[in-house]
Design an enzyme around this catalytic site. Structure first.
Site, PDB file in Angstrom:
ATOM      1  N   GLY A 135       0.821  -1.207   0.000  1.00 36.74           N
ATOM      2  CA  GLY A 135       0.000   0.000   0.000  1.00 36.74           C
ATOM      3  C   GLY A 135       0.854   1.255   0.000  1.00 36.74           C
ATOM      4  O   GLY A 135       1.970   1.275  -0.545  1.00 36.74           O
ATOM      5  N   SER A 136       0.354   2.294   0.649  1.00 37.59           N
ATOM      6  CA  SER A 136       0.952   3.625   0.497  1.00 37.59           C
ATOM      7  C   SER A 136       2.366   3.768   1.050  1.00 37.59           C
ATOM      8  O   SER A 136       3.059   4.736   0.716  1.00 37.59           O
ATOM      9  CB  SER A 136       0.050   4.670   1.164  1.00 37.59           C
ATOM     10  OG  SER A 136      -1.176   4.735   0.465  1.00 37.59           O
TER      11      SER A 136
END
Lengths: 133, 607
Positions: free
Chosen positions: B289-290
């Site tokens: 993810g981020s």
């Protein structure tokens, strides 16, 4: 040659010819200069006995040393075992989980986070010192 | 008158013949026994009266970095019985049962077997075995062996691993260093009579066992314990199914803690599920993810395409490559800096930059940070992660990979990325072992971990500055630690569907950060599976804060507190960097690296 036997002349023993004897009976004291065998036997027996005794004593000492060594080895083994068990026990007692649980049981609470104090900057220059203080 | 058959000469001849025959047969038998079959008969005799007993070598201990024992071996006994000869199995079982704590039925069943050798119990403490032997039950005996004990129970269970009943390492460090730990067993050759008693003057030789070496790990027991506790609290509070946390020393590569929740107690590993036995920090790859946005940032800054202070327009939606991407939360179109976009974890902002940077540069940067290959920590079952070869990238990969989807890394790989940023662009290979401890206690230190430069100090400092912004006033504010400048990144990623295309409803939240950001030494990553609320900022970040705060204090790392008369932390943050445009080919010299960290532009978000 043996003469022929006749009726008138009875037969007489004729001594055997003298033959050299290899063995003879010795009577009385032994010839001077020869040691009596009893002493030798006693001495030999004594020496043998002493040697045997020394051997037994040595064996006993060796046996004692072996027993002592075995006993010491057993003692070392037992101490090593005890050390191992104690070290294991110390490690168990020092485990953070046990200490934390025990502390909670005693009513302790986790400490708050570390507080960072910043000293006030009241002075801009280098601090003054007084001589003689 | 001479009778028939009584001629002495003939009798003598017959007798001579008979005796000759007898002696010849004896001689032939002797030759057969002593020469022709000598070797097999000799070995048969030896087998009957010579026994070789293996003397077990004691397995070396595993210590933490401060030589606190985490796994130790101690003498134990294996209790056995010659079950065939035991006449009263039930009676013997009744006597032994209370001492061993094994129920009578089980023991009776063992003692009733038609077998010459039956183990009654293994790894029995010596004092307990002595009590059983003191019962003087015929045909019940004991053999020497060693038992493996983990005195701190489930502390670092998945990292330490465990051994089988024969003390062979099956997982974790126990398996990884099995050769070093196990040593060489000795043997005792003993000559005995048919009753099994040693013949006093018989053959008796002993080859002493060589005990195994110990290993000193890089794990700090206290940090490990605190990380496990904080992770467990965080996971329970958020209802997460499982979680991991790792603490690294960015400068040395030392792994200070590797926590997995649920925990594993190696003393009782038989009750654990296979999933609980895995050290997921190295064995399980996931879509990060981020937290992966630093890759695009590194590539963009290095290529001079984008700087933290560059302004950009960030809408909520972006339609590229035939797909529509959007940010996590609905927002009006922003005109913000790139640093702000990272601070707000904007997917659209990152995709916009990634499109400018291009596939090739992002792919190269992934490779340079170590994606797609093991970290070198050497842990059994380590995953290399999943990175598509460049020629297999989809068109959408340029949008998905920069935001951490469509790529898989292990938590350790991701922590290594942040350790590289913390360490001014130099990646130090992670390690779990500091050295080998000889049986006499002497330590043979392991060589320092190899290191390599991934990005320039300038790029690392710029990215670090953007990550400070995330914690100061972005999505990671719950990771702030009073007195310390912290840099970090949140990441919330959906979990691919295992049985169909696309993604499931499950998600993984991650927070990874470094502190103190002005002289970064520690990197901590926290990952939770399916927590509630479903965002890293509220789940993983607070756990990160607890672990990092404790670790900094425990290691005595000085706060980022301003000196009297010096700039405050706020002033340091406010000291925004100008926007240097480094040459894509030549990195700036270390002297050009700003002494003060770059910080996020204060440009407010605009609707």
């Amino acid at each position: 040659m043996t003469p022929p036997r006749t009726a008138t002349s009875p037969r007489r023993p004729v001594p055997a010819p003298e033959r050299p004897r290899h063995l003879r009976v010795v009577r009385g004291r032994p010839a001077p200069g020869r040691r009596p065998p009893t002493l030798f036997i006693v001495l030999a027996l004594t020496a043998t006995g002493m040697a045997l005794f020394a051997l037994v004593v040595a064996q006993v000492f060796l046996g004692q040393a072996a027993f002592r060594q075995s006993s010491l080895e057993n003692a070392v083994q037992a101490k090593r075992l005890t050390t191992e068990q104690l070290e294991l026990e110390v490690a168990r007692l020092a485990s953070p989980d046990r200490i934390a649980t025990r502390a909670q049981q005693m009513g302790m609470v986790p400490a708050p986070g570390v507080v960072v104090l910043t000293p006030p900057s009241t002075r801009s220059g280098p601090s003054q010192t007084r001589e003689g203080r | 008158m001479r009778r028939r058959g009584t001629r002495p000469a003939l009798r003598l001849v017959v007798l001579l013949f008979i005796f000759t025959l007898l002696f010849a047969s004896v001689a032939v038998r002797l030759v057969m026994l002593q020469i022709v079959r000598a070797a097999p008969l000799d070995s048969l005799g030896l087998q009957q009266r010579i026994s070789t007993i293996e003397l077990p070598a004691q397995r070396g201990a595993i210590f933490d970095r401060n030589m606190v024992p985490l796994a130790v071996s101690s003498d134990a006994r294996a209790l056995y019985a010659d079950a065939q000869r035991i006449t009263d199995p039930a009676g013997a079982a009744t006597k032994i049962s209370p001492i061993l704590g094994i129920d009578v039925k089980t023991l009776t069943a063992k003692l009733s077997q038609q077998a010459g050798f039956v183990y009654l119990a293994r790894k029995v403490p010596v004092d307990v075995a002595e009590r059983v032997l003191a019962l003087r039950i015929p045909y019940v005996g004991a053999l020497d062996e060693t038992a493996r004990t983990y005195p701190s129970n489930d502390l670092a269970g998945q990292v330490l691993g465990f051994v089988n009943v024969d003390n062979v390492g099956l997982s974790g460090l126990e398996s990884m260093y099995n050769k070093i730990l196990s040593g060489t067993p000795g043997k005792q050759v003993i000559e005995h009579d048919p009753q099994g008693r040693a013949i006093p003057q018989g053959r008796n030789s002993i080859v002493d066992p060589v005990n195994g070496n110990g290993i000193q790990t890089t794990i700090d027991r206290d940090i490990q314990f605190y990380a496990e506790q904080a992770l467990a609290r965080g996971a329970r509070a958020t209802g997460a199914q499982n979680g991991t946390a790792v603490v690294l020393d960015a400068k040395t590569g030392d792994v200070l803690a590797m926590a997995n929740w649920p925990a594993l107690n190696p003393n009782n590993f038989g009750t654990a599920t296979p999933a609980e036995m895995r050290n997921r920090i190295v064995t399980d790859a996931y879509e990060p993810g981020s937290v992966n946005k630093v890759i695009t940032a590194s590539a963009a800054i290095e290529a001079g395409i984008e700087s933290p202070g560059d302004m950009m327009t960030v809408p909520y939606h972006l339609h590229v490559f035939g797909r529509t991407f959007n940010d996590f939360e609905v927002h009006p179109t922003w005109h913000i800096t790139y640093a702000d976009a990272i601070a707000e974890s904007s997917n659209i902002g990152t995709i916009e930059v990634a499109i400018k940077v291009g596939k090739r540069r992002i792919y190269d940067m992934l490779n340079r940070y170590g994606y797609g290959r093991p970290t070198g920590v050497g842990f059994p079952g380590e995953s290399a992660g999943v990175t598509l070869p460049y020629d297999q990238w989809y068109e959408t990969s340029l949008a998905t990979i920069p935001i951490g989807q469509g790529i898989a890394v292990t938590p350790l790989q991701m922590a290594m990325v942040y350790a590289t940023i913390a360490n001014d662009g130099v990646q130090v290979q992670p390690r779990l072992v500091r050295g080998v401890v000889q049986p006499d206690g002497a330590l043979t230190p392991a060589p320092p971990s190899p290191s390599r430069r991934v990005v320039s100090p300038f790029v690392a400092a710029q990215v670090r500055g953007m990550l400070v912004g995330v914690v100061e006033d972005g999505t990671g504010t719950r990771a702030q630690i009073p007195g310390y400048l912290v840099a970090g990144k949140t990441g919330t990623a959906r979990v691919p569907n295992l049985h169909a295309r696309g993604y499931s409803t499950n998600l993984i939240t991650t927070f990874v950060g470094l502190a103190p950001a002005d002289d970064a030494r520690l990197v901590t990553l926290v990952q939770l599976y399916n927590p509630t609320p479903r965002v890293a900022a509220a789940t993983a970040a607070p756990v990160f804060k607890q672990i990092m705060q404790y670790s900094l204090a425990h290691l005595g790392i000085a706060p980022t507190a301003p000196l009297p008369g010096g700039p405050s932390i706020g002033e340091m943050r406010a000291h925004a960097l100008p926007k240097p445009k480094p040459s894509p080919t030549a990195s700036p010299s270390p002297a050009a690296t700003p002494a003060v960290l770059p910080t996020k532009s204060k440009t407010p978000k605009q609707p």
